[in-house]
Enzyme design. Structure first.
Site, PDB file in Angstrom:
ATOM      1  N   ASP A   1     -29.025  43.014  66.978  1.00  0.00           N
ATOM      2  CA  ASP A   1     -29.606  41.978  66.377  1.00  0.00           C
ATOM      3  C   ASP A   1     -28.864  41.610  64.442  1.00  0.00           C
ATOM      4  O   ASP A   1     -28.833  43.361  64.657  1.00  0.00           O
ATOM      5  CB  ASP A   1     -31.256  42.097  66.460  1.00  0.00           C
ATOM      6  CG  ASP A   1     -31.844  42.082  67.368  1.00  0.00           C
ATOM      7  OD1 ASP A   1     -31.214  43.457  68.446  1.00  0.00           O
ATOM      8  OD2 ASP A   1     -32.897  42.727  67.772  1.00  0.00           O
TER       9      ASP A   1
ATOM     10  N   HIS B   1     -39.205  36.790  68.167  1.00  0.00           N
ATOM     11  CA  HIS B   1     -39.875  36.164  66.811  1.00  0.00           C
ATOM     12  C   HIS B   1     -38.900  34.737  67.189  1.00  0.00           C
ATOM     13  O   HIS B   1     -38.866  33.898  65.637  1.00  0.00           O
ATOM     14  CB  HIS B   1     -38.566  36.810  65.568  1.00  0.00           C
ATOM     15  CG  HIS B   1     -39.370  38.118  65.213  1.00  0.00           C
ATOM     16  ND1 HIS B   1     -40.641  38.103  64.905  1.00  0.00           N
ATOM     17  CD2 HIS B   1     -38.968  39.550  65.049  1.00  0.00           C
ATOM     18  CE1 HIS B   1     -41.175  39.394  65.310  1.00  0.00           C
ATOM     19  NE2 HIS B   1     -39.742  39.968  65.247  1.00  0.00           N
TER      20      HIS B   1
END
Length: 256
Positions: free
Chosen positions: A8, A68
């Site tokens: 990420d 998200h």
């Protein structure tokens, strides 16, 4: 064939570090396809069109995401338009974007699948059933990598064993902490519970430490801001057999 999967990317600092070090790592390892999770690349949270463009320009062939991905509505049109920018496939079909893609290199094609775990996360479609459907839809590709964005270690490992022998590799994202359990499962599927993070080293999962401490200690709402300072890019290099698509070697990397 060699595939690089990167954990990420967090905020502007993570994006800048990715751009500094990714091209050199791709050259060093002779990478054929690079998959980057861009879940938190926008400042604050989520992903913006300009963040996605930055990651692609830095050397990513495919961008995967997670829980998200829909936080920034500005991304919705880009999700529909860009075939190599993925959202988890087990969101409803009405959601913007797509959950899998194929990178065509002429002599070979690499399929990338993005899934989201259910434990402690969203109440979405079953990732096990979704994987079966996606592999069928993609024609059971020889080269296939799954980014399983999930919280629970057991859920990640269970899906890896379920997929063993049917995908080249399954790697986990979401926790921002790289695990040390890289392995090749009996059926030839490479596995790592979590790739880790591309972002500030002195942080709590990319967030300024003092803000994370305040949230956990005082139990009051806190507006998180991404940390700054020296960064690290974490991920894994997968070596796949050209004839079978199985993983023959797996190596974790951490690049400052």
């Amino acid at each position: 064939m060699r595939i690089l999967c990167i954990g990420d990317v967090v905020g502007a600092a993570g994006c800048d570090h990715l751009r500094r070090v990714l091209p050199g790592i791709k050259r060093m390892y002779g990478i054929d396809v690079c998959v980057v999770n861009g879940e938190n690349a926008a400042e604050g949270n989520g992903l913006l069109p300009q963040s996605a463009a930055h990651i692609f320009d830095s050397g990513a062939d495919v961008i995967t995401t997670g829980n998200h991905v829909f936080r920034r509505r500005e991304l919705y049109e880009t999700l529909d338009r860009e075939p190599l920018l993925l959202r988890p496939a087990n969101y409803p079909s009405s959601a913007p974007g797509r959950g899998w893609c194929t990178v065509d290199r002429g002599r070979y094609q690499v399929t990338v699948i993005n899934l989201l775990g259910l434990v402690y996360l969203e109440a979405l479609g079953d990732p096990f059933t979704a994987l079966d459907s996606l592999l069928e839809e993609a024609g059971h590709p020889k080269f296939c990598v799954v980014d399983f964005h999930a919280e629970a270690t057991a859920e990640k490992k269970a899906l890896a064993f379920y997929a063993d022998g049917r995908v080249s590799a399954l790697v986990g994202t979401h926790t921002h902490v790289q695990t040390a359990d890289e392995q090749i499962l009996p059926g030839g599927t490479g596995f790592l519970t979590d790739l880790g993070m591309t972002g500030p080293r002195l942080s709590v999962l990319g967030v300024k430490p003092e803000l994370a401490v305040a949230k956990m200690k005082d139990k009051l709402p806190v507006r998180f801001h991404n940390a700054e300072g020296p960064c690290i890019m974490s991920g894994v290099v997968l070596t796949l057999d050209d004839a079978t698509g199985k993983t023959t070697a797996i190596e974790r990397i951490n690049v400052e």
